[in-house]
Design a protein around this motif. Structure first.
Motif, short mmCIF file in Angstrom:
data_model
loop_
_atom_site.label_atom_id
_atom_site.label_comp_id
_atom_site.label_asym_id
_atom_site.label_seq_id
_atom_site.Cartn_x
_atom_site.Cartn_y
_atom_site.Cartn_z
N PRO B 13 0.81 -1.23 0.00
CA PRO B 13 0.00 0.00 0.00
C PRO B 13 0.84 1.27 0.00
CG PRO B 13 -0.81 -1.53 1.65
CD PRO B 13 0.43 -2.12 1.10
N GLU B 14 1.87 1.32 0.86
CA GLU B 14 2.73 2.50 0.92
C GLU B 14 3.44 2.68 -0.41
OE1 GLU B 14 2.53 0.26 3.23
OE2 GLU B 14 2.44 1.17 5.21
N THR B 15 3.92 1.57 -0.96
CA THR B 15 4.66 1.65 -2.22
C THR B 15 3.77 2.22 -3.31
OG1 THR B 15 5.61 -0.42 -1.47
CG2 THR B 15 6.24 0.33 -3.65
N PHE B 16 2.53 1.69 -3.37
CA PHE B 16 1.62 2.19 -4.41
C PHE B 16 1.32 3.66 -4.20
CE2 PHE B 16 -2.63 3.38 -5.66
CZ PHE B 16 -2.54 3.17 -7.03
N LEU B 45 -8.97 8.34 -6.85
CA LEU B 45 -8.77 7.00 -7.42
C LEU B 45 -7.61 6.30 -6.71
CD1 LEU B 45 -9.74 5.16 -9.72
CD2 LEU B 45 -7.83 6.01 -11.06
N SER B 46 -6.50 7.03 -6.48
CA SER B 46 -5.37 6.36 -5.84
C SER B 46 -5.72 5.98 -4.40
CB SER B 46 -4.10 7.20 -5.89
OG SER B 46 -4.36 8.55 -5.80
N LEU B 47 -6.58 6.77 -3.75
CA LEU B 47 -7.01 6.38 -2.40
C LEU B 47 -7.80 5.07 -2.44
CD1 LEU B 47 -8.08 9.74 -0.76
CD2 LEU B 47 -6.15 8.31 -0.18
N ILE B 48 -8.70 4.98 -3.43
CA ILE B 48 -9.52 3.76 -3.51
C ILE B 48 -8.64 2.56 -3.77
CG2 ILE B 48 -11.29 2.61 -4.87
CD1 ILE B 48 -12.53 5.38 -5.33
N VAL B 49 -7.69 2.70 -4.72
CA VAL B 49 -6.82 1.56 -5.04
C VAL B 49 -5.98 1.19 -3.82
CG1 VAL B 49 -4.97 0.76 -6.53
CG2 VAL B 49 -6.79 2.18 -7.47
N THR B 50 -5.46 2.20 -3.12
CA THR B 50 -4.66 1.90 -1.92
C THR B 50 -5.49 1.13 -0.91
OG1 THR B 50 -3.61 4.04 -2.29
CG2 THR B 50 -3.09 2.92 -0.25
N ALA B 51 -6.74 1.56 -0.72
CA ALA B 51 -7.60 0.86 0.24
C ALA B 51 -7.81 -0.59 -0.19
CB ALA B 51 -8.94 1.59 0.36
N ALA B 82 -9.08 3.17 8.02
CA ALA B 82 -9.77 4.33 8.59
C ALA B 82 -9.13 5.63 8.09
CB ALA B 82 -9.73 4.27 10.11
N ALA B 83 -7.79 5.65 8.05
CA ALA B 83 -7.09 6.88 7.62
C ALA B 83 -7.37 7.17 6.16
CB ALA B 83 -5.59 6.74 7.86
N ILE B 84 -7.39 6.13 5.33
CA ILE B 84 -7.64 6.35 3.90
C ILE B 84 -9.05 6.89 3.71
CG2 ILE B 84 -7.91 5.18 1.68
CD1 ILE B 84 -5.67 3.27 2.63
N ALA B 85 -10.02 6.28 4.43
CA ALA B 85 -11.40 6.75 4.30
C ALA B 85 -11.50 8.20 4.74
CB ALA B 85 -12.32 5.87 5.15
N THR B 86 -10.80 8.56 5.83
CA THR B 86 -10.85 9.93 6.33
C THR B 86 -10.33 10.91 5.30
OG1 THR B 86 -10.44 9.01 8.51
CG2 THR B 86 -10.17 11.37 8.26
N VAL B 87 -9.17 10.59 4.72
CA VAL B 87 -8.59 11.51 3.74
C VAL B 87 -9.51 11.62 2.52
CG1 VAL B 87 -6.63 11.90 2.22
CG2 VAL B 87 -6.26 11.15 4.55
N PHE B 88 -10.15 10.51 2.16
CA PHE B 88 -11.09 10.53 1.03
C PHE B 88 -12.20 11.54 1.32
CE2 PHE B 88 -14.61 9.10 -1.53
CZ PHE B 88 -14.02 8.63 -2.69
N MET B 117 0.66 8.75 3.76
CA MET B 117 1.70 7.73 3.70
C MET B 117 2.45 7.68 5.03
SD MET B 117 4.77 7.44 1.03
CE MET B 117 6.07 6.28 1.38
N GLY B 118 2.71 8.87 5.60
CA GLY B 118 3.36 8.91 6.91
C GLY B 118 2.54 8.16 7.94
N ILE B 119 1.22 8.35 7.89
CA ILE B 119 0.34 7.65 8.84
C ILE B 119 0.47 6.14 8.64
CG2 ILE B 119 -2.06 7.23 9.44
CD1 ILE B 119 -2.56 10.18 8.69
N CYS B 120 0.46 5.71 7.37
CA CYS B 120 0.57 4.27 7.10
C CYS B 120 1.90 3.72 7.61
CB CYS B 120 0.44 4.01 5.60
SG CYS B 120 -1.18 4.36 4.95
N VAL B 121 3.00 4.47 7.39
CA VAL B 121 4.31 4.02 7.86
C VAL B 121 4.30 3.91 9.38
CG1 VAL B 121 6.73 4.67 8.06
CG2 VAL B 121 5.57 4.93 5.89
N LEU B 122 3.70 4.93 10.01
CA LEU B 122 3.70 4.99 11.47
C LEU B 122 2.91 3.83 12.07
CD1 LEU B 122 4.70 6.65 13.77
CD2 LEU B 122 2.79 8.16 13.51
N VAL B 123 1.73 3.52 11.52
CA VAL B 123 0.93 2.46 12.13
C VAL B 123 1.51 1.09 11.86
CG1 VAL B 123 -1.21 3.80 12.13
CG2 VAL B 123 -0.73 2.29 10.23
#
Lengths: 210, 483
Positions: B13-16, B45-51, B82-88, B117-123
């Motif tokens: 996910p982070e890579t994408f 779109l990139s948020l949806i794909v990441t999710a 949750a973070a991806i949905a929030t940013v969406f 991405m920082g959030i994803c790395v952190l969690v």
């Protein structure tokens, strides 16, 4: 006295002299150049104890990037050296005390701990340390290393986002637009009626009389 | 070769996301002024794909990769989603706002996605080093986002304050981490716990480190007494950015706190429980009491956020499965409330006008009964009134505290929440019983209006049927905190 000792003494002497000249030279550009010389001789000392990564880093980062930037700044600012040296004699006693404390600390440290300090090349004499560092960075620490690269990219994007703006006073014109201009866009022909000659207007009564 | 066994699938996910941001940044160079909408579409779109990728790589067990630097456990998966949905939702809510304010450009989207991405790395970090770089990625993007409205003095000032205080907190955190490293000779979360458990660690160093780490974490969460930046940053930042600062980073901060304290330093729980208790009670008290005096909605929500973070800390403080699950539930549902709250401000905001004063809400129910209803739900939920999700989340945290045997603490917290209910109910009163001061039309952004109504319905639906999300949080915590 081995060859290594001679090299050490030569570079250490250059380092000391240039360090001294950084402080005493009257011209700030000279001082900055002496600082460059000090860095180069220090990196030679690093190389001598086989810490080549630190040596290369010192030359590349400090001499190559930081000091060049510093020189630019020094050259651009008109520094009045007399103004800087004004408080020299006043602050000398304080500086002397600080220097004395530092020297005594160093002597104590070398006397007390010097006995069990081993030369660096005993610790890692098989592998070169830039090789070892590179190996660690690209294997065990690849993940934080890559994220650090992303952080640099963020810094770049943020810097552009926060500072870049189209200049309002820019005189730049698009050549394509210039070529497309028609006469009708720029030129307006007005038919002006010929008029009677008007009399010279009277001097304005509102203007304050001297 | 050491890299041969490297499994990068969990970090897909982070890579994408990184690739997607880079593509968007490049794309922006070739876009004309009037085709910027592609940026929004591309980001969504990139948020949806990441999710979707997060959903697909997520497993029920715990996977480590990158030499134990990276962990993929159900907790990380849940928080990433949750973070991806929030940013969406923030992108949907903020479109009109950023267009009006001249911020509709690739930097806004790129920095937002970098922060995500920082959030994803952190969690997903299982090592203090990767936690720290994740945190810096998140923080640096947020500082720039806050200051993005360059021509506004308030925004620049807020960015500056956030940057200076944030750097101070990062320094404290790093100092604490270096102490822990000095005491245990490891940065790995699991190894630190094992070394402390085996008694081989230098406990004096580790305890000093713990103090600095808790202070740094409290700053990032915005807990009293490290909360001074919160109101100024919330107030000064462009509302679309405030919405971000107040939401998704809290998810990451919760995981950060629970990994550092619950997974790396559980042996020291006697020490950190006391610190967290003080932080939690002070946050709930000062947050709720100071919020009463605010006339600016953004500042009021800032103090409200401080008190909500007090509840999240309270759940972690209990240091039990139920406590972590309650905090996870609280922080996820808090996203719904804070998004709803700032969404309402955006609804009242127009080009050249900030609808962020309490008086702007007067008579909202007359101007639009629908959004009056949404406001009612959001405020009731923040106050913790039954049939909204805010009640369930407060209830689960308090029952975890009671199960931990701390009755006095629970009573104090309930009393302080009652004080807090005042300013939420005052807003409901303004919207329902006062005559409107302006009859101007609300925002015309249809997508945002639709999303805001859905947001309100979610608050209601989860308030009536919370069981599935509660169960999910419990499973997630059970699988991730094996101890």
């Amino acid at each position: 006295m081995s060859f290594q000792d001679i090299v050490f003494i030569v570079f250490a002497a250059i380092l000391l002299v240039s360090g001294f000249r950084v402080v005493t030279s009257k011209n700030p550009v000279h001082a900055a150049l002496f600082l460059v010389l000090a860095f180069v001789s220090a990196s030679a000392l690093w190389l001598l104890i086989e810490a080549e990564f630190l040596g290369i880093g010192l030359v590349l980062i400090y001499v190559g990037a930081v000091m060049v930037l510093f020189l630019f700044v020094v050259m651009m600012l008109n520094i009045d050296i007399e103004l800087l040296r004004k408080g020299f004699w006043k602050s000398l006693p304080l500086a002397a005390v600080v220097a004395a404390i530092m020297v005594s600390e160093l002597i104590l440290l070398i006397k007390v701990r010097g006995a069990d300090v081993k030369p660096a090349n005993d610790v890692m004499h098989s592998a070169s340390n830039s090789h070892a560092l590179g190996k660690l960075l690209y294997s065990d620490f690849i993940y934080p290393f890559e994220i650090a690269a992303v952080i640099l990219l963020v810094a770049l994007v943020a810097a552009v986002g926060l500072t870049f703006r189209k200049r309002k006073d820019s005189k730049y014109v698009d050549p394509g637009k210039q070529a497309k201009v028609m006469r009708a866009d720029r030129l307006k022909v007005l038919r002006v009626q010929s008029e009677k000659f008007l009399e010279q207007p009277q001097p304005n009564a509102d203007t304050p009389a001297e | 070769m050491m890299l041969a066994g490297l499994n990068i699938v969990p970090a897909l996910p982070e890579t994408f996301l990184l690739c997607a941001v880079s593509v968007l940044l490049m794309l922006d160079l070739f876009l004309k002024e009037n085709s910027r909408a592609i940026l929004l579409g591309g980001s969504l779109l990139s948020l949806i794909v990441t999710a979707l990728i997060v959903l697909n790589v997520g497993e029920s067990g715990v996977i480590y990769t990158f030499h134990h630097m990276y962990v993929l456990d159900p907790l990380a998966t849940a928080m990433k989603l949750a973070a991806i949905a929030t940013v969406f939702v923030i992108f949907v809510y903020g479109t009109q706002y950023v267009t009006d304010r001249g911020m509709f450009k690739s930097e806004y989207y790129a920095l937002m996605l970098f922060a995500l991405m920082g959030i994803c790395v952190l969690v997903s970090a299982n090592n203090f080093l990767s936690m720290y770089v994740g945190l810096e990625l998140l923080s640096l993007s947020s500082y720039a986002l806050v200051a993005l409205e360059r021509d506004s003095v308030k925004s620049t000032e807020a960015g500056m304050k956030y940057f200076v205080l944030g750097a101070l907190a990062s320094g404290m955190l790093l100092y604490g981490i270096s102490m822990v490293y000095g005491g245990t000779k490891s940065l790995d979360v699991n190894e630190v716990a094992t070394i402390i458990g085996s008694g081989a660690a230098n406990m004096v160093l580790v305890k000093i480190g713990l103090v600095f780490i808790v202070a740094g974490l409290a700053f990032k969460l915005g807990a009293v007494p490290f909360h001074m930046w919160v109101p100024d940053v919330y107030h000064g930042a462009p509302t679309a950015v405030t919405m971000f600062v107040s939401s998704a980073p809290k998810l990451a901060a919760f995981v950060f706190v629970s990994r550092v304290l619950g997974q790396a330093l559980p042996a020291l729980h006697g020490e950190w429980q006391q610190m967290l208790m003080v932080l939690a009670v002070l946050s709930i008290a000062i947050g709720n009491i100071t919020a009463i005096a605010q006339t600016n909605l953004k500042r009021m929500f800032a103090y409200s956020a401080i008190s909500h973070m007090g509840f999240v800390i309270l759940g972690v403080m209990v240091n039990s499965q139920a406590g972590y699950a309650a905090s996870a539930f609280y922080v996820i549902t808090y996203m719904l409330m804070t998004l709803g709250g700032f969404g309402l401000i955006l609804l009242l905001t127009k080009a050249g006008f900030e609808g962020d004063q309490l008086s702007d809400l007067k008579g909202l129910a007359q101007r639009s009964p629908l959004f009056g209803g949404v406001l009612l739900l959001v405020m009731f939920s923040m106050a913790g009134i039954p049939s909204t999700v805010g009640f369930i989340s407060k209830f689960s945290v308090l029952s975890a505290v009671l199960a931990g045997g701390n009755v006095a603490l629970a009573v104090i917290v309930v009393l302080l929440s009652v004080i807090g209910a005042f300013y939420y109910l005052r807003i409901v009163k303004l919207a329902y019983f006062d005559a409107p001061e302006s009859t101007a039309e609300l925002s015309t952004d249809k997508g945002m209006k639709f999303a805001l109504v859905v947001n309100g319905l979610f608050i209601l639906a989860l308030g009536i049927l919370p069981q599935s999300l509660l169960d999910y949080c419990q499973q997630v915590v059970l699988a991730s905190f094996a101890s």
